[in-house]
Design an enzyme around this catalytic site. Structure first.
Site, PDB file in Angstrom:
ATOM      1  N   SER A   1       0.427  -0.734  -0.473  1.00  0.00           N
ATOM      2  CA  SER A   1      -0.092  -0.395  -0.327  1.00  0.00           C
ATOM      3  C   SER A   1       1.248   0.686  -0.200  1.00  0.00           C
ATOM      4  O   SER A   1       2.170   1.279   0.826  1.00  0.00           O
ATOM      5  CB  SER A   1      -1.155  -0.187   1.740  1.00  0.00           C
ATOM      6  OG  SER A   1      -1.423   1.140   1.327  1.00  0.00           O
TER       7      SER A   1
ATOM      8  N   TYR B   1      -1.685  -0.547  10.616  1.00  0.00           N
ATOM      9  CA  TYR B   1      -1.916  -1.094   9.263  1.00  0.00           C
ATOM     10  C   TYR B   1      -0.339  -0.961   8.596  1.00  0.00           C
ATOM     11  O   TYR B   1      -0.134  -2.235   7.283  1.00  0.00           O
ATOM     12  CB  TYR B   1      -2.888  -0.469   8.387  1.00  0.00           C
ATOM     13  CG  TYR B   1      -3.440  -0.785   7.631  1.00  0.00           C
ATOM     14  CD1 TYR B   1      -3.479  -2.329   7.249  1.00  0.00           C
ATOM     15  CD2 TYR B   1      -2.690  -0.109   6.428  1.00  0.00           C
ATOM     16  CE1 TYR B   1      -3.548  -2.869   5.398  1.00  0.00           C
ATOM     17  CE2 TYR B   1      -3.286  -0.658   4.753  1.00  0.00           C
ATOM     18  CZ  TYR B   1      -4.062  -1.131   4.547  1.00  0.00           C
ATOM     19  OH  TYR B   1      -3.486  -2.339   3.388  1.00  0.00           O
TER      20      TYR B   1
ATOM     21  N   LYS C   1       1.918  -3.893   6.708  1.00  0.00           N
ATOM     22  CA  LYS C   1       2.509  -3.908   5.380  1.00  0.00           C
ATOM     23  C   LYS C   1       3.826  -3.515   5.280  1.00  0.00           C
ATOM     24  O   LYS C   1       4.644  -4.825   4.690  1.00  0.00           O
ATOM     25  CB  LYS C   1       1.749  -3.109   4.229  1.00  0.00           C
ATOM     26  CG  LYS C   1       0.307  -2.672   4.410  1.00  0.00           C
ATOM     27  CD  LYS C   1       0.071  -4.118   3.355  1.00  0.00           C
ATOM     28  CE  LYS C   1      -0.955  -4.505   3.276  1.00  0.00           C
ATOM     29  NZ  LYS C   1      -1.908  -6.102   2.996  1.00  0.00           N
TER      30      LYS C   1
HETATM   31  P1  NAD Z   1     -10.809  -7.012   1.440  1.00  0.00           P
HETATM   32  O1  NAD Z   1     -10.610  -7.087   2.924  1.00  0.00           O
HETATM   33  O2  NAD Z   1     -11.928  -6.889   0.303  1.00  0.00           O
HETATM   34  O3  NAD Z   1      -9.936  -8.426   1.014  1.00  0.00           O
HETATM   35  C1  NAD Z   1      -9.308  -8.976   1.560  1.00  0.00           C
HETATM   36  C2  NAD Z   1      -9.600 -10.467   2.080  1.00  0.00           C
HETATM   37  O4  NAD Z   1      -8.579 -11.606   2.661  1.00  0.00           O
HETATM   38  C3  NAD Z   1     -10.775 -10.962   2.442  1.00  0.00           C
HETATM   39  O5  NAD Z   1     -12.113 -11.702   1.464  1.00  0.00           O
HETATM   40  C4  NAD Z   1     -11.146 -11.570   3.164  1.00  0.00           C
HETATM   41  O6  NAD Z   1     -11.913 -12.267   4.166  1.00  0.00           O
HETATM   42  C5  NAD Z   1      -9.748 -12.308   3.302  1.00  0.00           C
HETATM   43  N1  NAD Z   1      -9.013 -12.329   4.623  1.00  0.00           N
HETATM   44  C6  NAD Z   1      -8.619 -11.217   5.524  1.00  0.00           C
HETATM   45  N2  NAD Z   1      -8.068 -12.370   6.548  1.00  0.00           N
HETATM   46  C7  NAD Z   1      -7.574 -13.898   6.093  1.00  0.00           C
HETATM   47  C8  NAD Z   1      -6.986 -14.591   6.440  1.00  0.00           C
HETATM   48  N3  NAD Z   1      -6.317 -15.062   7.676  1.00  0.00           N
HETATM   49  N4  NAD Z   1      -7.236 -16.394   5.744  1.00  0.00           N
HETATM   50  C9  NAD Z   1      -7.666 -15.915   5.007  1.00  0.00           C
HETATM   51  N5  NAD Z   1      -8.558 -15.136   4.796  1.00  0.00           N
HETATM   52  C10 NAD Z   1      -7.998 -13.694   5.166  1.00  0.00           C
HETATM   53  O7  NAD Z   1      -9.694  -6.155   1.071  1.00  0.00           O
HETATM   54  P2  NAD Z   1      -9.085  -4.969  -0.442  1.00  0.00           P
HETATM   55  O8  NAD Z   1      -9.179  -4.173  -0.431  1.00  0.00           O
HETATM   56  O9  NAD Z   1     -10.091  -6.429  -1.599  1.00  0.00           O
HETATM   57  O10 NAD Z   1      -8.081  -5.307  -0.035  1.00  0.00           O
HETATM   58  C11 NAD Z   1      -6.758  -6.712  -0.374  1.00  0.00           C
HETATM   59  C12 NAD Z   1      -5.607  -6.593  -0.593  1.00  0.00           C
HETATM   60  O11 NAD Z   1      -4.516  -5.331  -0.199  1.00  0.00           O
HETATM   61  C13 NAD Z   1      -5.004  -6.792   1.950  1.00  0.00           C
HETATM   62  O12 NAD Z   1      -4.514  -7.415   1.552  1.00  0.00           O
HETATM   63  C14 NAD Z   1      -5.573  -4.957   1.496  1.00  0.00           C
HETATM   64  O13 NAD Z   1      -4.051  -4.545   2.886  1.00  0.00           O
HETATM   65  C15 NAD Z   1      -4.807  -4.114   0.483  1.00  0.00           C
HETATM   66  N6  NAD Z   1      -4.768  -3.046   0.189  1.00  0.00           N
HETATM   67  C16 NAD Z   1      -5.966  -2.379  -0.410  1.00  0.00           C
HETATM   68  C17 NAD Z   1      -6.423  -1.481  -0.575  1.00  0.00           C
HETATM   69  C18 NAD Z   1      -7.702  -1.033  -0.512  1.00  0.00           C
HETATM   70  O14 NAD Z   1      -7.654   0.333  -0.613  1.00  0.00           O
HETATM   71  N7  NAD Z   1      -9.119  -1.737  -0.707  1.00  0.00           N
HETATM   72  C19 NAD Z   1      -5.529  -0.444  -0.864  1.00  0.00           C
HETATM   73  C20 NAD Z   1      -3.672  -0.681  -0.336  1.00  0.00           C
HETATM   74  C21 NAD Z   1      -3.485  -2.155  -0.437  1.00  0.00           C
HETATM   75  C1  WQD Z   2      -9.724   9.663   0.983  1.00  0.00           C
HETATM   76  C2  WQD Z   2      -9.742  11.250   0.944  1.00  0.00           C
HETATM   77  C3  WQD Z   2     -10.305  11.886   3.310  1.00  0.00           C
HETATM   78  C4  WQD Z   2     -14.297   9.862   4.081  1.00  0.00           C
HETATM   79  C5  WQD Z   2      -7.650   4.834   3.429  1.00  0.00           C
HETATM   80  C6  WQD Z   2      -5.632   4.201   4.121  1.00  0.00           C
HETATM   81  C7  WQD Z   2      -5.150   3.740   3.067  1.00  0.00           C
HETATM   82  C8  WQD Z   2      -5.845   2.257   2.026  1.00  0.00           C
HETATM   83  C9  WQD Z   2      -6.431   3.304   1.326  1.00  0.00           C
HETATM   84  C10 WQD Z   2      -5.291   0.162   2.381  1.00  0.00           C
HETATM   85  C11 WQD Z   2      -9.532  11.286   2.443  1.00  0.00           C
HETATM   86  C12 WQD Z   2     -11.919  11.750   2.150  1.00  0.00           C
HETATM   87  C13 WQD Z   2     -13.263  10.070   3.440  1.00  0.00           C
HETATM   88  C14 WQD Z   2     -14.912  10.588   4.491  1.00  0.00           C
HETATM   89  C15 WQD Z   2     -13.633  12.286   3.928  1.00  0.00           C
HETATM   90  N1  WQD Z   2      -5.496   1.403   2.313  1.00  0.00           N
HETATM   91  N2  WQD Z   2     -12.967  11.304   3.437  1.00  0.00           N
HETATM   92  N3  WQD Z   2     -14.813  11.741   3.960  1.00  0.00           N
HETATM   93  O1  WQD Z   2      -7.634   7.724   3.740  1.00  0.00           O
HETATM   94  O2  WQD Z   2      -6.510   7.731   1.324  1.00  0.00           O
HETATM   95  O3  WQD Z   2      -6.859   5.606   2.233  1.00  0.00           O
HETATM   96  O4  WQD Z   2      -7.147   3.590   2.119  1.00  0.00           O
HETATM   97  O5  WQD Z   2      -4.280   0.273   2.251  1.00  0.00           O
HETATM   98  O6  WQD Z   2      -3.943   2.470   3.746  1.00  0.00           O
HETATM   99  O7  WQD Z   2      -5.791   4.990   4.835  1.00  0.00           O
HETATM  100  O8  WQD Z   2      -8.750   6.912   1.887  1.00  0.00           O
HETATM  101  O9  WQD Z   2     -10.894   6.560   0.890  1.00  0.00           O
HETATM  102  O10 WQD Z   2     -10.471   7.023   3.157  1.00  0.00           O
HETATM  103  O11 WQD Z   2     -10.204   8.884   1.754  1.00  0.00           O
HETATM  104  O12 WQD Z   2     -14.032  13.292   3.135  1.00  0.00           O
HETATM  105  O13 WQD Z   2     -16.277   9.892   4.478  1.00  0.00           O
HETATM  106  O14 WQD Z   2     -11.400  11.323   1.354  1.00  0.00           O
HETATM  107  O15 WQD Z   2     -10.220  12.853   4.864  1.00  0.00           O
HETATM  108  O16 WQD Z   2      -8.810  12.445   2.235  1.00  0.00           O
HETATM  109  P1  WQD Z   2      -6.850   6.995   2.963  1.00  0.00           P
HETATM  110  P2  WQD Z   2      -9.926   7.212   1.520  1.00  0.00           P
END
Ligand code: NAD
Ligand code: WQD
Length: 356
Positions: free
Chosen positions: A137, A161, A165
């Site tokens: 991330s 978190y 990562k």
């Molecule tokens: P998500 O929660 O929809 O998907 C994660 C999946 O992993 C879920 O289906 C959950 O049930 C499963 N899971 C969690 N812990 C587990 C375990 N111990 N064993 C087996 N399954 C498990 O999240 P997502 O948005 O699809 O994210 C996927 C990956 O990408 C995550 O690792 C997340 O940290 C990373 N990521 C997401 C974002 C984002 O904004 N969505 C941004 C950066 C990185």
């Molecule tokens: C985006 C913008 C908020 C909600 C997070 C994690 C990051 C990554 C992605 C996993 C910001 C604003 C949000 C609301 C708002 N995840 N906002 N009202 O914070 O950039 O990133 O998700 O790795 O690690 O930190 O994403 O969608 O929460 O916010 O005004 O109800 O929207 O302040 O400027 P963020 P977000």
């Protein structure tokens, strides 16, 4: 092309996809199937529904998508699954991802994300599986020293978190350096939003959404009265926070490019996955109003603690190394998010495990 090649070889490559029932995992499974691979999904469904697997089958027409309910911390089960399905690589999505929750329950995050990844890597070693794509991330960068973030920007996550990562990235780099027969592609996602254009799969958060886009979509569909905008006094063009939003289908396609790079060459890599373009909260709201034809009432409230004012990616390295770049716009993201949200106002239907 890969599909044709695999077809001609008579058997498609199987890819273990821990977390494959989740938001990004389900979209990546669709793209894997479209390219002729067979995803083998492992998920404990802590944050997802088995119904998403049924939808993956519906979109692709693939009936042979194996799904195993298991926790990645069960190393013996991971070895068994890798061996039984003869998986050639792993695309690892499994983990917890809510920043606020990670501050309240850090041990759950270290256990799921760090211990879980360690267990998976140990299983890969035992089973002789040589390639892993890992979901990292942009949160690993922390407070920007310079923008856009390049991959060489210092790493200083500001919450548990993000630390998990970072810890997994360190673990992967050490493992690669030990020449254990595993190469790794570390993908640092920016802000994934949107949904498959079919509207059949998408993000289905439990409870009140933490992130902007699912919250906006739930306001549009009438599940929530208004959006709280966290701060309008940042040093940004309109005062609201700026992020690099990326369509989840573009992101899914990047995983195929990363997988194929790992299969073709022994090198490991770390890349940003973003568009290189920043959009403000108000840009997103306006684009969503246009896509949905609905008003999004909003209120300006205090800044959310821990939020950064603005950041976006330098995506050059991904382009040069993987030949990948985003092709979908904020308008596409909003249109597809609306197709998902309006077609599934309450998310996935409740389906009992084993019924899909
Ligand atoms: P998500 O929660 O929809 O998907 C994660 C999946 O992993 C879920 O289906 C959950 O049930 C499963 N899971 C969690 N812990 C587990 C375990 N111990 N064993 C087996 N399954 C498990 O999240 P997502 O948005 O699809 O994210 C996927 C990956 O990408 C995550 O690792 C997340 O940290 C990373 N990521 C997401 C974002 C984002 O904004 N969505 C941004 C950066 C990185
Ligand atoms: C985006 C913008 C908020 C909600 C997070 C994690 C990051 C990554 C992605 C996993 C910001 C604003 C949000 C609301 C708002 N995840 N906002 N009202 O914070 O950039 O990133 O998700 O790795 O690690 O930190 O994403 O969608 O929460 O916010 O005004 O109800 O929207 O302040 O400027 P963020 P977000």
């Amino acid at each position: 092309m890969a599909g044709i090649t695999n077809f001609m070889q008579g058997r498609s490559k199987r890819i273990l996809v821990p977390g494959g029932a989740g938001y990004i995992g389900s979209h990546t499974c669709v793209e894997l199937i479209n390219r002729g691979y067979t995803p083998v999904i492992v998920d404990n469904f802590v944050n997802s529904s088995i119904a998403s697997v049924d939808r993956i089958r519906q979109i692709t027409g693939a009936n042979d998508v194996p799904v195993i309910e298991a926790d990645i911390r069960d190393t013996a089960e991971m070895v068994r699954v890798l061996r039984e399905h003869e998986c050639e690589a792993v695309i690892h999505f499994a983990g917890l991802k809510a920043v606020g929750e990670s501050t309240a329950q850090p041990l759950d995050y270290y256990s799921n994300n760090v211990q879980g990844s360690l267990s998976l890597l140990e299983a890969m070693k035992q089973a002789g599986t040589g390639h892993i794509v890992f979901s990292s991330s942009a949160t690993v960068y922390g407070t920007p020293v310079s923008l856009p973030y390049t991959e060489s920007h210092p790493l200083a996550p500001t919450n548990p978190y993000g630390m998990t990562k970072y810890a997994v990235e360190l673990m992967l780099n050490d493992l690669v350096a030990s020449r254990a027969g595993i190469n790794a592609g570390i993908l640092r996602y920016f802000n994934p939003i949107g949904a498959h254009p079919s509207g059949l799969i998408g993000e289905d958060p439990n409870g009140v959404p933490n992130n902007l886009m699912p919250f906006v979509a739930q306001v549009a569909v009438g599940r929530r009265p208004h959006l709280n905008v966290f701060g309008n006094d940042y040093d940004t063009p309109d005062g609201t926070g700026v992020r690099d939003y990326i369509h989840v289908v573009d992101l899914a396609e990047a995983h195929i490019a990363a997988l194929e790079k790992l299969l073709a060459s022994p090198d490991s890599f770390t890349v940003n996955l973003g568009s290189g373009i920043g959009h403000s909260v108000l840009d997103v709201v306006k684009a969503f109003e246009q896509a949905s034809g609905r008003d999004i009432p909003l209120e300006f409230v205090d800044r959310r603690p821990g939020d950064l004012p603005a950041y976006w990616a330098d995506p050059t390295h991904a382009m040069e190394l993987l030949g990948w770049q985003t092709r979908l716009t904020l308008e596409d993201m909003c249109r597809d998010q609306w197709a998902w949200q309006s077609g599934n106002p309450n998310g996935y239907p409740d389906v009992k495990i084993g019924a899909a």
